[in-house]
Design an enzyme around this catalytic site. Structure first.
Site, mmCIF file in Angstrom:
data_model
loop_
_atom_site.group_PDB
_atom_site.id
_atom_site.type_symbol
_atom_site.label_atom_id
_atom_site.label_comp_id
_atom_site.label_asym_id
_atom_site.label_seq_id
_atom_site.Cartn_x
_atom_site.Cartn_y
_atom_site.Cartn_z
ATOM 1 N N ARG A 1 -7.109 9.100 2.029
ATOM 2 C CA ARG A 1 -5.686 8.980 1.682
ATOM 3 C C ARG A 1 -5.437 7.543 1.229
ATOM 4 N NH1 ARG A 1 -1.139 8.166 5.698
ATOM 5 N NH2 ARG A 1 0.777 8.625 4.549
ATOM 6 N N GLU B 1 4.678 -3.746 12.405
ATOM 7 C CA GLU B 1 3.727 -2.663 12.088
ATOM 8 C C GLU B 1 2.543 -3.331 11.411
ATOM 9 O OE1 GLU B 1 3.894 0.393 12.973
ATOM 10 O OE2 GLU B 1 5.978 0.584 13.598
ATOM 11 N N LEU B 2 1.469 -3.523 12.168
ATOM 12 C CA LEU B 2 0.389 -4.405 11.690
ATOM 13 C C LEU B 2 -0.881 -3.614 11.366
ATOM 14 C CD1 LEU B 2 1.113 -7.302 14.216
ATOM 15 C CD2 LEU B 2 2.097 -6.917 11.948
ATOM 16 N N CYS C 1 -3.166 1.653 6.763
ATOM 17 C CA CYS C 1 -3.364 1.113 8.111
ATOM 18 C C CYS C 1 -3.921 2.185 9.039
ATOM 19 C CB CYS C 1 -2.044 0.599 8.659
ATOM 20 S SG CYS C 1 -0.744 1.834 8.560
ATOM 21 N N ASN D 1 0.806 -1.236 0.000
ATOM 22 C CA ASN D 1 0.000 0.000 0.000
ATOM 23 C C ASN D 1 0.838 1.285 0.000
ATOM 24 O OD1 ASN D 1 0.712 -0.451 2.686
ATOM 25 N ND2 ASN D 1 -1.225 0.304 3.493
ATOM 26 N N GLU E 1 -10.700 -4.451 9.177
ATOM 27 C CA GLU E 1 -10.122 -3.362 8.388
ATOM 28 C C GLU E 1 -10.823 -3.309 7.033
ATOM 29 O OE1 GLU E 1 -5.912 -4.207 8.100
ATOM 30 O OE2 GLU E 1 -5.433 -2.096 8.324
ATOM 31 N N GLU F 1 8.467 3.060 14.453
ATOM 32 C CA GLU F 1 9.329 3.445 13.334
ATOM 33 C C GLU F 1 9.321 4.956 13.228
ATOM 34 O OE1 GLU F 1 7.764 1.097 9.989
ATOM 35 O OE2 GLU F 1 9.385 -0.325 10.326
ATOM 36 N N GLY G 1 2.650 -5.169 7.644
ATOM 37 C CA GLY G 1 1.617 -5.889 6.903
ATOM 38 C C GLY G 1 0.457 -6.215 7.817
ATOM 39 N N SER G 2 -0.270 -7.251 7.454
ATOM 40 C CA SER G 2 -1.499 -7.559 8.192
ATOM 41 C C SER G 2 -1.180 -8.236 9.533
ATOM 42 C CB SER G 2 -2.372 -8.488 7.351
ATOM 43 O OG SER G 2 -1.666 -9.672 7.072
ATOM 44 N N LYS H 1 12.161 -7.770 1.298
ATOM 45 C CA LYS H 1 11.221 -8.412 0.378
ATOM 46 C C LYS H 1 9.979 -7.538 0.249
ATOM 47 C CE LYS H 1 7.814 -10.848 0.848
ATOM 48 N NZ LYS H 1 7.028 -10.223 -0.218
ATOM 49 N N PRO H 2 9.840 -6.844 -0.884
ATOM 50 C CA PRO H 2 8.617 -6.061 -1.086
ATOM 51 C C PRO H 2 7.449 -6.977 -1.440
ATOM 52 C CG PRO H 2 9.981 -5.956 -3.058
ATOM 53 C CD PRO H 2 10.749 -6.773 -2.044
ATOM 54 N N ALA H 3 6.233 -6.461 -1.378
ATOM 55 C CA ALA H 3 5.059 -7.248 -1.778
ATOM 56 C C ALA H 3 5.136 -7.559 -3.271
ATOM 57 C CB ALA H 3 3.789 -6.464 -1.467
HETATM 58 P P1 NAP Z 1 0.113 -8.857 4.073
HETATM 59 O O1 NAP Z 1 -0.683 -9.764 3.254
HETATM 60 O O2 NAP Z 1 0.321 -9.161 5.494
HETATM 61 O O3 NAP Z 1 1.517 -8.720 3.323
HETATM 62 C C1 NAP Z 1 2.539 -7.886 3.791
HETATM 63 C C2 NAP Z 1 3.868 -8.402 3.310
HETATM 64 O O4 NAP Z 1 4.084 -9.691 3.867
HETATM 65 C C3 NAP Z 1 3.965 -8.577 1.805
HETATM 66 O O5 NAP Z 1 5.279 -8.326 1.390
HETATM 67 C C4 NAP Z 1 3.643 -10.050 1.636
HETATM 68 O O6 NAP Z 1 4.173 -10.567 0.450
HETATM 69 C C5 NAP Z 1 4.343 -10.620 2.829
HETATM 70 N N1 NAP Z 1 3.863 -11.918 3.252
HETATM 71 C C6 NAP Z 1 2.621 -12.434 3.174
HETATM 72 N N2 NAP Z 1 2.599 -13.666 3.702
HETATM 73 C C7 NAP Z 1 3.868 -13.936 4.128
HETATM 74 C C8 NAP Z 1 4.477 -15.053 4.754
HETATM 75 N N3 NAP Z 1 3.791 -16.158 5.078
HETATM 76 N N4 NAP Z 1 5.795 -14.990 5.045
HETATM 77 C C9 NAP Z 1 6.508 -13.894 4.732
HETATM 78 N N5 NAP Z 1 5.982 -12.801 4.127
HETATM 79 C C10 NAP Z 1 4.667 -12.832 3.841
HETATM 80 O O7 NAP Z 1 -0.466 -7.389 4.063
HETATM 81 P P2 NAP Z 1 -0.862 -6.508 2.801
HETATM 82 O O8 NAP Z 1 -2.198 -6.909 2.358
HETATM 83 O O9 NAP Z 1 0.239 -6.489 1.805
HETATM 84 O O10 NAP Z 1 -0.874 -5.061 3.447
HETATM 85 C C11 NAP Z 1 -1.966 -4.553 4.080
HETATM 86 C C12 NAP Z 1 -1.854 -4.703 5.575
HETATM 87 O O11 NAP Z 1 -0.689 -4.032 6.038
HETATM 88 C C13 NAP Z 1 -3.007 -4.070 6.307
HETATM 89 O O12 NAP Z 1 -3.410 -4.886 7.358
HETATM 90 C C14 NAP Z 1 -2.404 -2.776 6.828
HETATM 91 O O13 NAP Z 1 -3.043 -2.251 7.957
HETATM 92 C C15 NAP Z 1 -1.014 -3.191 7.127
HETATM 93 N N6 NAP Z 1 -0.119 -2.032 7.173
HETATM 94 C C16 NAP Z 1 0.334 -1.626 8.389
HETATM 95 C C17 NAP Z 1 1.146 -0.521 8.466
HETATM 96 C C18 NAP Z 1 1.643 -0.039 9.796
HETATM 97 O O14 NAP Z 1 2.573 0.750 9.810
HETATM 98 N N7 NAP Z 1 1.098 -0.498 10.917
HETATM 99 C C19 NAP Z 1 1.500 0.177 7.318
HETATM 100 C C20 NAP Z 1 1.018 -0.260 6.086
HETATM 101 C C21 NAP Z 1 0.207 -1.385 6.027
HETATM 102 P P3 NAP Z 1 3.235 -10.989 -0.778
HETATM 103 O O15 NAP Z 1 2.117 -10.011 -0.800
HETATM 104 O O16 NAP Z 1 4.127 -10.898 -1.940
HETATM 105 O O17 NAP Z 1 2.792 -12.377 -0.453
#
Ligand code: NAP
Length: 487
Positions: free
Chosen positions: A288, A260-261, A294, A161, A391, A468, A238-239, A184-186
């Site tokens: 935004r 950072e979830l 998040c 995101n 969310e 962070e 991430g999530s 590792k980016p998404a």
């Molecule tokens: P996500 O599905 O958790 O993925 C985040 C990252 O983790 C991606 O790079 C993803 O790679 C990787 N990933 C997924 N499964 C994994 C595994 N089993 N092992 C290692 N890496 C793995 O989250 P998202 O959908 O990309 O992002 C949205 C989430 O991020 C929301 O919940 C949001 O609130 C949260 N977020 C939090 C913050 C904060 O600062 N608190 C900031 C931004 C976003 P792939 O996608 O390539 O599989």
């Protein structure tokens, strides 16, 4: 706007893995496509790292660690400073690249490039301020020396995101602290990170300090690296679901973690609030990043006396937002990241309306191509609607009225998340009282945007561990060492 074309900007980026300072294909030659979420079409293919490539990247980070830790803090800071300047100089191209792979409107992408660059400027300044201590032991006979050292090789995982800023928020302090890293980016947005790696190399970052893995198999590639034992830290954004899983994996070798979830931000508006400011703040906090943040306001709690006026004015503003491809002039509502995101948002809205919520505007998907969902306002949203606890990650503003301050706070805190809460009130005592009682790592007080590289960003409860940015951001990448001195 830069004169560079869409095709040109995609062509200009390295599509291979960045390991040990070299661009290399995946060992088995595999690639995967990067899609434009506004058309569903492939922009290009990037290298698809295998677990063996992951180990090569970790090998490179481990090999570079000792020398990198000995590079002078000033030099580490100057590399970050040069990278900051390059990011700002190339903001137009980088913004276009980000919009193509992620979908957000160009103006927002440009804002993210500046925000991302500011982490490098901030941590360039922090690199030379790593402190220590010298103290007399209480019994007077010994001395305490305290120093801080880099944690060691780090694993960094970032979401789609904010494809650039979530990277610089980790890379900046890791570089400043003297850590090497594998990032590792998404899979959905690898191009911004690949462009960033090239910029850091150009800024003088030594080989092996930063290694980038793009992969369609994030779990398969990262789990062995987490369990390997040579990396000493995982920093994840991430999530919450994935974060929990990674915490379990980290337990095996007791890795340091920063998490950072997810969030589920409440947005409280009291009758004594400046309503113009509250509406502006609501638009920022909700829209935004097309709601895919998040920090996005997920639940609006508005005091009963002003709920009708607030809902009407928010609806007018949401209805007026131009929707389209992020590259088009004036667009505010771009596409969501993928079809699954559209289905999730549609499902949450359907659930809320089935339970009695009323749609004031929007409430539908938009015919393709692209993953579009209308800017939506719902009112009379009941407490048991799924979107009150999940969310939304989309352009949907659910409004629920409240009567008393206690009721608003109880509703706001009724969640497993605790990233950010927003409060609008003109009463100073109430502002401070409510801010203290809200269970969140960050409060937007009469302000719809809290993110700032110079401030500590992070959540409590199941929104994460650690902070962070700010002066504490670098501590996540430092270990404190105490040396007991006999005199
Ligand atoms: P996500 O599905 O958790 O993925 C985040 C990252 O983790 C991606 O790079 C993803 O790679 C990787 N990933 C997924 N499964 C994994 C595994 N089993 N092992 C290692 N890496 C793995 O989250 P998202 O959908 O990309 O992002 C949205 C989430 O991020 C929301 O919940 C949001 O609130 C949260 N977020 C939090 C913050 C904060 O600062 N608190 C900031 C931004 C976003 P792939 O996608 O390539 O599989």
């Amino acid at each position: 706007m830069s004169s560079i074309s869409e095709a040109g900007v995609v062509t200009s980026v390295g599509k291979e893995l960045f390991i040990g300072g070299k661009w290399v294909p995946a060992t088995d030659g595999k690639t995967f496509p990067v899609l434009d979420p506004s058309t569903g079409e492939a922009l290009c293919e990037v290298a698809d790292a295998s677990p063996a490539d992951g180990v090569s990247a970790l090998d490179a980070a481990v090999a570079a660690q000792a020398d990198w830790a000995n590079v002078a803090p000033r030099e580490r800071g100057e590399i970050l400073r040069r990278a900051y300047e390059l990011l700002i100089k190339r903001a137009d191209e980088l913004a276009l690249l980000m919009t193509l792979e992620m979908g957000k409107p160009l103006a927002e992408s440009k804002g993210e490039i500046t925000y991302a660059a500011e982490f490098f400027r901030w941590f360039a300044e922090e690199a030379v301020r790593i402190d220590g201590g010298y103290a007399v032991a209480p019994n007077g006979s010994g001395r305490f020396l305290v120093t801080k050292q880099p944690v060691g090789p780090c694993l960094l995982i970032t979401p789609w995101n904010f494809p650039m800023a979530m990277g610089t928020r980790k890379i900046g302090p890791a570089v400043a602290a003297g850590c090497t890293m594998v990032i590792k980016p998404a899979a959905q947005t690898p191009l911004s990170m690949l462009a960033l790696a090239a910029i850091l190399a150009e800024a003088g970052l030594p080989e092996g300090v930063l290694n980038v893995l793009t992969t369609s198999d994030s779990g398969g590639v990262m789990e062995p690296l987490i369990r390997d034992g040579r990396a000493r830290k995982l920093s994840f954004t991430g999530s919450t679901g994935v974060g929990r899983k990674l915490l379990e994996q980290c337990a095996d070798k007791v890795l340091r973690t920063s998490m950072e979830l997810g969030g589920n931000a409440p947005f409280l508006v009291f009758e004594d609030a400046d309503l113009d400011a509250a509406i502006d703040g609501a638009m920022t906090a909700k829209m935004r990043n097309i709601g895919e943040a998040c920090t996005a306001a997920n639940r609006f709690y508005v005091q009963r006396g002003i709920v009708d006026e607030f809902s009407r004015r928010l609806t007018e503003r949401m209805e007026a937002l131009p929707m389209g491809r992020g590259t088009e002039e004036g667009v505010v509502v771009g596409p969501l990241i993928d079809e699954a995101a559209v289905e999730k948002v549609s499902g949450l809205v359907a659930d809320a309306t089935e339970r009695g919520a009323r749609v004031l505007t929007g409430g539908s998907t938009v015919d393709g191509p692209g993953n579009f969902y209308q800017a939506t306002v719902l009112t009379d949203v009941p407490k048991d609607a799924r979107l009150a606890s999940e969310e939304i990650f989309g352009p949907v503003a659910p409004i629920t009225p409240f009567d008393s301050e206690d009721e608003a706070i109880a509703a706001a805190n009724d969640t497993e998340f605790g990233l950010v809460s927003y409060v609008y009130t003109s009463d100073l005592k109430r502002a401070l009282r409510v801010s203290e009682r809200l269970e969140a790592g960050m409060i937007g007080l009469n302000q719809g945007l809290v993110s700032n590289p110079a401030a500590p960003f992070g959540g409590i409860k199941q929104s994460g561990l650690g902070r962070e940015g700010g002066s504490v951001g670098i501590d996540e990448f430092l270990e404190t060492k105490y040396i007991a001195v006999a005199l």
